[in-house]
Write an enzyme that holds these catalytic residues in place. Structure first.
Site, PDB file in Angstrom:
ATOM      1  N   ASP A  89       0.819  -1.222   0.000  1.00 30.20           N
ATOM      2  CA  ASP A  89       0.000   0.000   0.000  1.00 30.20           C
ATOM      3  C   ASP A  89       0.853   1.273   0.000  1.00 30.20           C
ATOM      4  O   ASP A  89       2.032   1.245   0.335  1.00 30.20           O
ATOM      5  CB  ASP A  89      -0.888   0.027   1.258  1.00 30.20           C
ATOM      6  CG  ASP A  89      -2.048  -0.953   1.151  1.00 30.20           C
ATOM      7  OD1 ASP A  89      -2.003  -1.828   0.271  1.00 30.20           O
ATOM      8  OD2 ASP A  89      -2.988  -0.852   1.969  1.00 30.20           O
ATOM      9  N   HIS A 139      -5.662   3.083  -4.259  1.00 26.64           N
ATOM     10  CA  HIS A 139      -5.752   3.308  -2.811  1.00 26.64           C
ATOM     11  C   HIS A 139      -6.197   4.744  -2.505  1.00 26.64           C
ATOM     12  O   HIS A 139      -5.838   5.288  -1.476  1.00 26.64           O
ATOM     13  CB  HIS A 139      -4.374   3.014  -2.207  1.00 26.64           C
ATOM     14  CG  HIS A 139      -4.379   2.790  -0.723  1.00 26.64           C
ATOM     15  ND1 HIS A 139      -5.299   2.019  -0.083  1.00 26.64           N
ATOM     16  CD2 HIS A 139      -3.526   3.242   0.256  1.00 26.64           C
ATOM     17  CE1 HIS A 139      -5.035   1.998   1.219  1.00 26.64           C
ATOM     18  NE2 HIS A 139      -3.970   2.737   1.450  1.00 26.64           N
ATOM     19  N   HIS A 143      -5.907   9.675   0.827  1.00 19.95           N
ATOM     20  CA  HIS A 143      -5.757   8.848   2.039  1.00 19.95           C
ATOM     21  C   HIS A 143      -6.319   9.570   3.268  1.00 19.95           C
ATOM     22  O   HIS A 143      -6.043   9.220   4.414  1.00 19.95           O
ATOM     23  CB  HIS A 143      -4.286   8.491   2.270  1.00 19.95           C
ATOM     24  CG  HIS A 143      -4.078   7.158   2.940  1.00 19.95           C
ATOM     25  ND1 HIS A 143      -4.279   6.951   4.288  1.00 19.95           N
ATOM     26  CD2 HIS A 143      -3.676   5.964   2.446  1.00 19.95           C
ATOM     27  CE1 HIS A 143      -4.002   5.678   4.577  1.00 19.95           C
ATOM     28  NE2 HIS A 143      -3.639   5.060   3.466  1.00 19.95           N
ATOM     29  N   HIS A 241       3.597  -2.390   3.123  1.00 21.54           N
ATOM     30  CA  HIS A 241       3.634  -1.035   2.569  1.00 21.54           C
ATOM     31  C   HIS A 241       4.907  -0.822   1.756  1.00 21.54           C
ATOM     32  O   HIS A 241       5.902  -1.525   1.947  1.00 21.54           O
ATOM     33  CB  HIS A 241       3.521   0.008   3.696  1.00 21.54           C
ATOM     34  CG  HIS A 241       2.156   0.014   4.328  1.00 21.54           C
ATOM     35  ND1 HIS A 241       1.783  -0.913   5.276  1.00 21.54           N
ATOM     36  CD2 HIS A 241       1.078   0.832   4.127  1.00 21.54           C
ATOM     37  CE1 HIS A 241       0.525  -0.681   5.638  1.00 21.54           C
ATOM     38  NE2 HIS A 241       0.072   0.373   4.966  1.00 21.54           N
TER      39      HIS A 241
HETATM   40 ZN   LIG Z   1      -2.815   3.165   3.200  1.00 16.44          ZN
END
Ligand SMILES: [Zn+2]
Lengths: 283, 232
Positions: A89, A139, A143, A241
């Protein structure tokens, strides 16, 4: 007509004969006119019937569909397949290239969930990702929890994912449909919100295993320990990540997962399976 | 003298009649006949399509059974897989049937560009053009669909061969299914496209008939009679 002609034979023969010829010609004329009108009507308008009844026309048929996507078996003929999905991510980042080098060495394809701004900063990483067979998932743009979830609807969320989708498509020509909601889909994404996501043509994955890598800055070993302690299911979607400590831990993570009999897979839209906290089949 | 006059009158009338009937049908008639000849040539397509649907549905159910009953040992599902393979063969025959009828229908339709160009009324010409275009596109979509459908059946065959094999590997089953799903999706897209053109053709030709002042009754494609034979 002919009979009537016969009756008149004998009386004033010549005149009646003339009359007979005249009447016959007139009759033929009427018949001809009748045929003419009928034919004219037919040829000008199609096939208009004298009695006024309708022409029958046939409608052509359509295809029905009864087949569905075929599900991939987890077990068959006594075999069980253990599959791990490495998902990264918040990228791309300055570590993306090194990470992709590492994945290439191990012949592993990963699934990325990327942020719009980062894609604009590292467009070449996005292109490389697609070229090398990784999946360029989405994504959101910001955010930002409040922006995505606190506006009272799904509008901002969908808009951000559509924008991110456009970025990938512009860069690579590929239009990804798999998304991951920032902070996961529970509890912030409710029933109707999920319907909106599905209606917008997206699929949504959460994860089955959280490596907690984001908080182990400078402690790559802790990431490995976390995975060792939680890797159990036959199919694991592992949350990682695009960060430095994750890059550092990656070789040992790969080695450990393989040692447990797992094969690595990348997300395949043609072999989609449900992986969200709500078990929502629409996603 | 009088008979000469009559003769001239008859000759004039006859020439009008011949002019109206003998020198080929008007474009409206030609187009109507082409549309309906092609449409009625498709009457048996409905049954073949129904067969396809039934077989697709059957495959869906058989597949789930095979996965379920073959979980521990695929020797349990050999007969089931053989039956499924037979159904694949039937599907192949059914789609070929559809092709035979649609090819025939297409040739019955012929090329209508010239007939349409002869229509004097601009609105009518537009309607005829649109209906004809929808039909041609529908046929072209079917050609693509027919080819993809063949590929789809090949992918299905691959999966069942894998499921049947004693040395089967989950990895190759997985790859096979993924490839099958991709082709299946393409077929579904083509089906949707085909159906869109079908609706367009049915609607547009109906508009054209209305525009041409034709009184028509629709059938669902189960009438074997040519429209021409239905004149009262
Ligand atoms: Zn994230």
């Amino acid at each position: 007509m002919v009979d009537r002609g016969r009756v008149t034979v004998g009386k004033r023969r010549r005149r009646s004969r003339k009359k007979f010829i005249g009447r016959t010609i007139l009759f033929l004329l009427f018949v001809a006119i009748g045929i003419g009108i009928y034919a004219a009507g037919k040829s000008l308008l199609g096939t208009v019937s004298a009695s006024g009844s309708d022409l029958i026309v046939t409608e052509v048929a359509t295809f029905a569909s009864a087949a569905k996507e075929k599900e991939i078996p987890k077990e068959f003929n006594g075999m069980t397949r253990k599959v791990a999905y490495l998902t990264f991510d918040d990228g791309p980042s300055k570590y993306s290239n090194d990470m992709m080098d590492l994945l290439k060495q191990h012949d592993i394809k990963a699934t990325y969930f990327m942020l719009g701004d980062n894609m604009n900063t590292y467009p070449d990483a996005v292109k490389r990702m697609v070229e090398e067979g990784h999946y360029p998932g989405l994504h959101s743009m910001t955010h930002d929890f409040n922006k995505l979830y606190k506006s009272g609807g799904s509008g901002n969320f969908i808009k951000e994912f559509q924008e991110a989708q456009g970025i990938v498509e512009n860069l690579t020509g590929f239009k990804p449909t798999l998304i991951r909601a920032p902070y996961g889909s529970a509890p912030q994404i409710g029933e109707s919100f999920r319907k909106d996501i599905a209606d917008a043509g997206f699929k949504m994955w959460d994860w089955t295993l959280d490596s907690l890598d984001w908080k182990f800055i400078g402690q790559p070993n802790r990431i490995l320990e976390q995975i060792k302690g939680t890797l159990t299911a036959d199919v694991e979607v592992i949350l990682l990540h695009d960060r430095q400590q994750t890059l550092e831990a990656l070789p040992s993570i790969i080695e450990y997962i393989q040692s447990k009999g797992y094969e690595f897979e990348v997300y395949d839209p043609n072999a989609h399976f449900v992986c969200n906290f709500h078990h929502d089949k629409r996603l | 003298m009088a008979s000469w006059k009559k003769f001239t009158a008859i000759a004039a009338l006859l020439s009008v009649v011949v002019g109206l009937t003998g020198c080929g049908a008007a474009p409206t008639t030609k187009i109507f006949e082409a549309f309906e000849k092609a449409s009625s040539a498709e009457v048996n397509v409905t049954a073949a399509l129904e067969t396809l649907k039934t077989l697709e549905d059957k495959d869906e159910k058989q597949y789930i059974n095979i996965l379920d009953q073959g979980k521990t040992d695929n020797r349990n599902v050999q007969t089931l897989i053989d039956n499924t393979n037979k159904a694949l063969e039937e599907r192949k025959q059914a789609i070929e049937q559809v092709k035979v009828h649609l090819d025939d229908a297409r040739s019955q339709m012929g090329e209508l560009d010239k007939a349409i160009a002869k229509l004097k009324d601009e609105e009518l010409k537009k309607q005829a053009e649109q209906a004809y275009t929808a039909y041609v596109k529908r046929y072209d979509t079917f050609k693509a669909l027919h080819e993809k459908y063949g590929q789809w059946l090949e992918r299905e065959q691959f999966i069942y061969d894998e499921l049947k094999s004693q040395n089967t590997k989950l990895k190759s089953i997985t790859t096979g299914i993924s490839e099958r799903n991709e082709v299946y999706r393409q077929v579904e897209e083509l089906k949707t496209q085909f159906n869109d053109y079908t609706t367009q053709f049915n609607t547009l030709k109906s508009d054209f008939y209305k525009g041409a002042g034709l009184q028509v009754t629709k059938t669902e494609g189960n009438q074997d009679d040519n429209a021409e034979q239905q004149e009262g």
